[in-house]
Design an enzyme around this catalytic site. Sequence first.
Site, PDB file in Angstrom:
ATOM      1  N   ARG A   5      -9.068 -18.851 -15.274  1.00 28.24           N
ATOM      2  CA  ARG A   5      -9.746 -17.740 -14.571  1.00 28.24           C
ATOM      3  C   ARG A   5      -9.497 -17.779 -13.058  1.00 28.24           C
ATOM      4  O   ARG A   5     -10.350 -17.406 -12.265  1.00 28.24           O
ATOM      5  CB  ARG A   5     -11.257 -17.741 -14.830  1.00 28.24           C
ATOM      6  CG  ARG A   5     -11.641 -17.617 -16.261  1.00 28.24           C
ATOM      7  CD  ARG A   5     -11.228 -16.306 -16.903  1.00 28.24           C
ATOM      8  NE  ARG A   5     -11.472 -16.384 -18.316  1.00 28.24           N
ATOM      9  CZ  ARG A   5     -10.546 -16.787 -19.219  1.00 28.24           C
ATOM     10  NH1 ARG A   5      -9.309 -17.062 -18.853  1.00 28.24           N
ATOM     11  NH2 ARG A   5     -10.837 -16.874 -20.485  1.00 28.24           N
ATOM     12  N   SER A  32     -18.738 -12.783 -19.530  1.00 28.50           N
ATOM     13  CA  SER A  32     -19.278 -14.120 -19.233  1.00 28.50           C
ATOM     14  C   SER A  32     -19.558 -14.248 -17.744  1.00 28.50           C
ATOM     15  O   SER A  32     -18.688 -13.986 -16.917  1.00 28.50           O
ATOM     16  CB  SER A  32     -18.268 -15.198 -19.651  1.00 28.50           C
ATOM     17  OG  SER A  32     -18.125 -15.182 -21.047  1.00 28.50           O
ATOM     18  N   GLU A  39     -18.219 -16.924 -12.723  1.00 28.73           N
ATOM     19  CA  GLU A  39     -16.868 -16.363 -12.892  1.00 28.73           C
ATOM     20  C   GLU A  39     -16.813 -15.002 -12.192  1.00 28.73           C
ATOM     21  O   GLU A  39     -15.773 -14.572 -11.705  1.00 28.73           O
ATOM     22  CB  GLU A  39     -16.628 -16.201 -14.401  1.00 28.73           C
ATOM     23  CG  GLU A  39     -15.277 -15.673 -14.784  1.00 28.73           C
ATOM     24  CD  GLU A  39     -15.109 -15.613 -16.311  1.00 28.73           C
ATOM     25  OE1 GLU A  39     -15.491 -16.582 -16.997  1.00 28.73           O
ATOM     26  OE2 GLU A  39     -14.623 -14.585 -16.797  1.00 28.73           O
TER      27      GLU A  39
HETATM   28  P1  FAD Z   1     -12.745  -5.888 -11.152  1.00 27.04           P
HETATM   29  O1  FAD Z   1     -13.973  -6.392 -11.802  1.00 27.04           O
HETATM   30  O2  FAD Z   1     -12.750  -4.511 -10.639  1.00 27.04           O
HETATM   31  O3  FAD Z   1     -12.334  -6.890  -9.988  1.00 27.04           O
HETATM   32  C1  FAD Z   1     -12.303  -8.290 -10.218  1.00 27.04           C
HETATM   33  C2  FAD Z   1     -11.657  -8.952  -8.994  1.00 27.04           C
HETATM   34  O4  FAD Z   1     -10.286  -8.545  -8.915  1.00 27.04           O
HETATM   35  C3  FAD Z   1     -12.288  -8.507  -7.677  1.00 27.04           C
HETATM   36  O5  FAD Z   1     -12.205  -9.596  -6.782  1.00 27.04           O
HETATM   37  C4  FAD Z   1     -11.398  -7.348  -7.205  1.00 27.04           C
HETATM   38  O6  FAD Z   1     -11.428  -7.195  -5.812  1.00 27.04           O
HETATM   39  C5  FAD Z   1     -10.044  -7.827  -7.699  1.00 27.04           C
HETATM   40  N1  FAD Z   1      -9.117  -6.750  -8.037  1.00 27.04           N
HETATM   41  C6  FAD Z   1      -9.211  -5.857  -9.070  1.00 27.04           C
HETATM   42  N2  FAD Z   1      -8.120  -5.065  -9.092  1.00 27.04           N
HETATM   43  C7  FAD Z   1      -7.341  -5.470  -8.056  1.00 27.04           C
HETATM   44  C8  FAD Z   1      -6.063  -5.045  -7.559  1.00 27.04           C
HETATM   45  N3  FAD Z   1      -5.367  -4.047  -8.120  1.00 27.04           N
HETATM   46  N4  FAD Z   1      -5.557  -5.696  -6.488  1.00 27.04           N
HETATM   47  C9  FAD Z   1      -6.241  -6.704  -5.900  1.00 27.04           C
HETATM   48  N5  FAD Z   1      -7.436  -7.139  -6.314  1.00 27.04           N
HETATM   49  C10 FAD Z   1      -7.972  -6.531  -7.386  1.00 27.04           C
HETATM   50  N6  FAD Z   1     -12.845 -11.645 -18.754  1.00 27.04           N
HETATM   51  C11 FAD Z   1     -12.059 -12.574 -19.369  1.00 27.04           C
HETATM   52  O7  FAD Z   1     -11.244 -13.216 -18.707  1.00 27.04           O
HETATM   53  N7  FAD Z   1     -12.154 -12.799 -20.706  1.00 27.04           N
HETATM   54  C12 FAD Z   1     -13.003 -12.107 -21.492  1.00 27.04           C
HETATM   55  O8  FAD Z   1     -13.031 -12.336 -22.687  1.00 27.04           O
HETATM   56  C13 FAD Z   1     -13.830 -11.104 -20.892  1.00 27.04           C
HETATM   57  N8  FAD Z   1     -14.694 -10.387 -21.623  1.00 27.04           N
HETATM   58  C14 FAD Z   1     -15.446  -9.417 -21.048  1.00 27.04           C
HETATM   59  C15 FAD Z   1     -16.306  -8.649 -21.837  1.00 27.04           C
HETATM   60  C16 FAD Z   1     -17.084  -7.665 -21.276  1.00 27.04           C
HETATM   61  C17 FAD Z   1     -18.006  -6.838 -22.148  1.00 27.04           C
HETATM   62  C18 FAD Z   1     -17.019  -7.413 -19.886  1.00 27.04           C
HETATM   63  C19 FAD Z   1     -17.844  -6.327 -19.253  1.00 27.04           C
HETATM   64  C20 FAD Z   1     -16.174  -8.177 -19.091  1.00 27.04           C
HETATM   65  C21 FAD Z   1     -15.382  -9.187 -19.649  1.00 27.04           C
HETATM   66  N9  FAD Z   1     -14.511  -9.965 -18.876  1.00 27.04           N
HETATM   67  C22 FAD Z   1     -13.721 -10.911 -19.488  1.00 27.04           C
HETATM   68  C23 FAD Z   1     -14.488  -9.834 -17.402  1.00 27.04           C
HETATM   69  C24 FAD Z   1     -13.490  -8.802 -16.857  1.00 27.04           C
HETATM   70  O9  FAD Z   1     -13.262  -7.761 -17.799  1.00 27.04           O
HETATM   71  C25 FAD Z   1     -12.166  -9.452 -16.454  1.00 27.04           C
HETATM   72  O10 FAD Z   1     -12.361 -10.414 -15.433  1.00 27.04           O
HETATM   73  C26 FAD Z   1     -11.169  -8.390 -15.933  1.00 27.04           C
HETATM   74  O11 FAD Z   1      -9.921  -8.992 -15.763  1.00 27.04           O
HETATM   75  C27 FAD Z   1     -11.601  -7.738 -14.620  1.00 27.04           C
HETATM   76  O12 FAD Z   1     -10.754  -6.630 -14.397  1.00 27.04           O
HETATM   77  P2  FAD Z   1     -11.271  -5.395 -13.539  1.00 27.04           P
HETATM   78  O13 FAD Z   1     -10.174  -4.411 -13.441  1.00 27.04           O
HETATM   79  O14 FAD Z   1     -12.544  -4.891 -14.073  1.00 27.04           O
HETATM   80  O15 FAD Z   1     -11.494  -6.094 -12.145  1.00 27.04           O
END
Ligand code: FAD
Length: 303
Positions: free
Chosen positions: A172, A223, A293
Amino acid sequence: MVAAPSCPPALRQEVNLSAFTTWKVGGPAEWFAEPGDQAELIALAAWAHSQGLALRCIGAGSNLLIADAGVPGLTLCNRRLQGSRLEAHTGLVEAEAGEPLPTLARKAARLGLSGLEWAVGIPGTVGGAVVMNAGAQGGCTADWLVSVRVLDPAKPEAPFDLQGHELDFAYRHSRLQAESWIVLSATFRLDAGHDPASVTALTSANLHSRTSTQPYQQPSCGSVFRNPEPQKAGQLIESLGLKGLQIGEAQVSPIHANFIVNTGAARAADIAALIQDVQGRVMASHGIALQPEVKRLGFEPGR
Ligand code: FAD
């Protein structure tokens, strides 16, 4: 002398960010935009740089706790930057940063490309997955990533590529979490030549196993804590009987103890307090410091 770029039309002020996170909490962005393509994103980054504004980028907001007081500077949401190109023969996949991870996993499965079957239940974007090294069910982003195209907000006119091995991937974690760079797109190499029906079946089974064991219907961020390997954060929390523990309308999920759900009108402050409460109890009983996380925005001055 170079003239400062004029204010791009896509810009909005004081936009509430709760609608842009899966927790459905968070205050306003001072400035906000959802660029429709990379050229627009670059223009917006150049404008923020010319104004001396802090710039951050969010994807689907599925791993974010945004402060109730909001976030200064310009917040860019990448969720409209969608699209991908998949080659069935070579396994090469290029995806825009805003492409939803489940969409990409399904497209790959339909072409018999194996590798992203684990990604179907993660409701984030490709950009967020690279930054977080998202993973599940034994797979993670780092396993399949070849390179990313990134933008340095201080030099928005010159995007550049980084290879996977330059990103310091770990559990992560990626180097991008400590940089201010914006991910524009990512290239993966998947395993070509599989039976599309088999890859699709495994992808669907993975999704089912998650939706049947996790509170998918309630607002959450997945998580909350990293697993302190070899221990599981959820098991540690559950062992203390903390399922259902609530502060305001933030609750430790009765279904999965490493999820905090918003039962209605939770505030970011409720969630932050519950995170701290759980950390304190796990430290007191097990001597383990749980590390979140989830990423925070707006909790530190200027960020
Ligand atoms: P965001 O939440 O929008 O951003 C996360 C971070 O990345 C922030 O620091 C943001 O500034 C940065 N960021 C986002 N996009 C960019 C970009 N283009 N350039 C630079 N920085 C950027 N995660 C897991 O790893 N495994 C799982 O099994 C998992 N299960 C989940 C289940 C549920 C129901 C939910 C709600 C979440 C889960 N997650 C899980 C967490 C999440 O989905 C992941 O961490 C995902 O990768 C985040 O992507 P996001 O686009 O939503 O990023």
